[in-house]
Design a protein around this motif. Structure first.
Motif, PDB file in Angstrom:
ATOM      1  N   ILE A  23      -4.526   4.670  13.313  1.00  0.00           N
ATOM      2  CA  ILE A  23      -4.003   4.751  11.943  1.00  0.00           C
ATOM      3  C   ILE A  23      -3.709   3.342  11.419  1.00  0.00           C
ATOM      4  O   ILE A  23      -4.008   3.025  10.271  1.00  0.00           O
ATOM      5  N   SER A  24      -3.154   2.508  12.287  1.00  0.00           N
ATOM      6  CA  SER A  24      -2.859   1.131  11.901  1.00  0.00           C
ATOM      7  C   SER A  24      -4.134   0.365  11.570  1.00  0.00           C
ATOM      8  O   SER A  24      -4.175  -0.412  10.614  1.00  0.00           O
ATOM      9  N   CYS A  26      -6.717   1.521  10.304  1.00  0.00           N
ATOM     10  CA  CYS A  26      -7.251   2.036   9.042  1.00  0.00           C
ATOM     11  C   CYS A  26      -6.453   1.534   7.843  1.00  0.00           C
ATOM     12  O   CYS A  26      -6.696   1.959   6.715  1.00  0.00           O
ATOM     13  N   SER A  28      -2.781   1.344   7.644  1.00  0.00           N
ATOM     14  CA  SER A  28      -1.356   1.689   7.582  1.00  0.00           C
ATOM     15  C   SER A  28      -0.586   0.861   8.608  1.00  0.00           C
ATOM     16  O   SER A  28      -0.321   1.299   9.717  1.00  0.00           O
ATOM     17  N   LYS A  29      -0.224  -0.349   8.208  1.00  0.00           N
ATOM     18  CA  LYS A  29       0.442  -1.285   9.123  1.00  0.00           C
ATOM     19  C   LYS A  29       1.851  -0.839   9.512  1.00  0.00           C
ATOM     20  O   LYS A  29       2.422  -1.346  10.461  1.00  0.00           O
ATOM     21  N   ASP A  30       2.420   0.132   8.774  1.00  0.00           N
ATOM     22  CA  ASP A  30       3.747   0.649   9.107  1.00  0.00           C
ATOM     23  C   ASP A  30       3.763   1.350  10.463  1.00  0.00           C
ATOM     24  O   ASP A  30       4.810   1.467  11.094  1.00  0.00           O
ATOM     25  N   LEU A  31       2.613   1.826  10.898  1.00  0.00           N
ATOM     26  CA  LEU A  31       2.528   2.537  12.169  1.00  0.00           C
ATOM     27  C   LEU A  31       1.928   1.683  13.278  1.00  0.00           C
ATOM     28  O   LEU A  31       1.535   2.214  14.325  1.00  0.00           O
TER      29      LEU A  31
END
Length: 144
Positions: A23-24, A26, A28-31
């Protein structure tokens, strides 16, 4: 998850880590996983009854080293990381001679790598854990 005692908890924790990395990647750096999350997964393996747990712990450590060498300092291994790998090796005392020898080598390599590290140092816990590696994985005098 690692302290839960649930079957396959370590594998589930690693699966979550892999999903977070995907996910990161892709966007979404928050995850994005960090050292603390990796340490938790390695510790989950150390506490588990998973066969080959020290191999899994070592692979995660190697992944962290590779990523941090490529500039991802958020997952650079620390003393806790190395200690967790050594602990996984120390707790791998079941199995035949070859399995125990491999676990010993993984513990020894983590111990030596920590000593060579420029960014973290061994602690008193490191030495206690390595003594457990020696106690649990070295052949007894009777069997030598």
């Amino acid at each position: 998850m690692g302290k839960s005692g649930l079957p396959r908890a370590a594998e589930k924790a690693e699966q979550i880590l892999d999903e977070m990395e995907y996910i990161s990647s892709c966007g979404s750096k928050d995850l994005a996983p960090n050292t603390i999350l990796y340490n938790a997964v390695i510790d989950a393996y150390a506490r588990s009854t998973t066969i080959g747990k020290c191999n899994r712990a070592e692979l995660l450590l190697e992944r962290m080293i590779e990523e941090s060498n490529n500039g991802n300092m958020a997952i650079r291994p620390d003393t806790i990381t190395f200690n967790s790998v050594i602990n996984a090796a120390a707790r791998s005392s079941f199995g035949d001679y070859d399995v125990r020898k491999e676990a010993y080598m993984i513990g020894l390599n983590a111990f030596k790598s920590l000593h060579r590290s420029d960014y973290c140092q061994p602690s008193s816990i490191t030495y206690v854990l390595f003594l457990r590696v020696l106690e649990n994985l070295m052949e007894s005098e009777e069997s030598r």
